[in-house]
Scaffold this active site. Structure first.
Site, PDB file in Angstrom:
ATOM      1  N   LEU A  14       0.807  -1.219   0.000  1.00 13.56           N
ATOM      2  CA  LEU A  14       0.000   0.000   0.000  1.00 13.56           C
ATOM      3  C   LEU A  14       0.839   1.267   0.000  1.00 13.56           C
ATOM      4  CD1 LEU A  14      -2.667  -1.064   2.650  1.00 13.56           C
ATOM      5  CD2 LEU A  14      -2.681  -1.483   0.175  1.00 13.56           C
ATOM      6  N   ASP A  15       0.244   2.330  -0.533  1.00 14.48           N
ATOM      7  CA  ASP A  15       0.889   3.643  -0.487  1.00 14.48           C
ATOM      8  C   ASP A  15       0.209   4.493   0.583  1.00 14.48           C
ATOM      9  OD1 ASP A  15      -1.519   4.529  -1.630  1.00 14.48           O
ATOM     10  OD2 ASP A  15      -0.656   4.747  -3.630  1.00 14.48           O
ATOM     11  N   ILE A  16       0.524   5.776   0.651  1.00 19.56           N
ATOM     12  CA  ILE A  16      -0.033   6.640   1.699  1.00 19.56           C
ATOM     13  C   ILE A  16      -1.539   6.829   1.574  1.00 19.56           C
ATOM     14  CG2 ILE A  16       2.131   7.857   2.092  1.00 19.56           C
ATOM     15  CD1 ILE A  16       0.975  10.217   0.499  1.00 19.56           C
ATOM     16  N   PHE A  17      -2.104   6.494   0.428  1.00 15.29           N
ATOM     17  CA  PHE A  17      -3.556   6.599   0.231  1.00 15.29           C
ATOM     18  C   PHE A  17      -4.267   5.295   0.596  1.00 15.29           C
ATOM     19  CE2 PHE A  17      -1.585   9.528  -2.838  1.00 15.29           C
ATOM     20  CZ  PHE A  17      -2.054  10.722  -2.290  1.00 15.29           C
ATOM     21  N   GLN A  18      -3.503   4.315   1.073  1.00 14.13           N
ATOM     22  CA  GLN A  18      -4.011   3.015   1.522  1.00 14.13           C
ATOM     23  C   GLN A  18      -4.599   2.169   0.394  1.00 14.13           C
ATOM     24  OE1 GLN A  18      -3.368   1.871   4.816  1.00 14.13           O
ATOM     25  NE2 GLN A  18      -2.052   3.625   4.417  1.00 14.13           N
TER      26      GLN A  18
END
Length: 136
Positions: A14-18
């Protein structure tokens, strides 16, 4: 021939935007291609000094995937050249049946000794032609 492999989305995908980071899809697609080659054959060419070199990847992102989703990577041949093959890959969310991403990946048959693209061996060419015909 259509090959399918499932991947469970983990937290590290996952990235910071989930949702799954776009770069992770390259890894998911590569896992799908390795599974395809395991089933179809072609890996044994590496013992003969032949490799498949990726020369082009086009990815279209269609829907997001998140933590805990199970994604199915589907891989098949769609085009055969003298020294190249193109595969179509799709990633489907198994829970929602959403098309998450699709990609066209082109390889060339590459001689490690010559350090150049070479023609596909005839037996492999025939096998790929049959796989393409069977999937149409």
């Amino acid at each position: 021939m259509l090959n399918k492999v499932q991947i469970k989305v983990r937290g590290y995908h996952l990235d910071i935007f989930q949702h799954v980071n776009n770069a992770r899809y390259l890894e998911f697609l590569e896992e799908g291609r390795w599974a395809f080659f395991d089933d179809f054959g072609g890996v044994e060419l590496m013992e003969e000094g032949i490799a498949w070199a990726v020369v082009n990847i086009n990815i279209n992102f269609r829907a997001e995937a998140g933590f805990g989703d199970t994604l199915e990577v589907q891989t098949r041949y769609i085009k055969l050249g003298n020294r190249s093959i193109t595969m179509k890959q799709t990633i489907i969310n198994t829970q929602t049946q959403d098309l998450v991403a699709e990609a066209d990946v082109t390889y060339v048959c590459f001689s490690k000794t010559l350090k150049a693209a070479v023609a596909l061996p005839d037996d492999l060419r025939q096998k790929i032609e049959q796989a393409i015909a069977d999937s149409e």
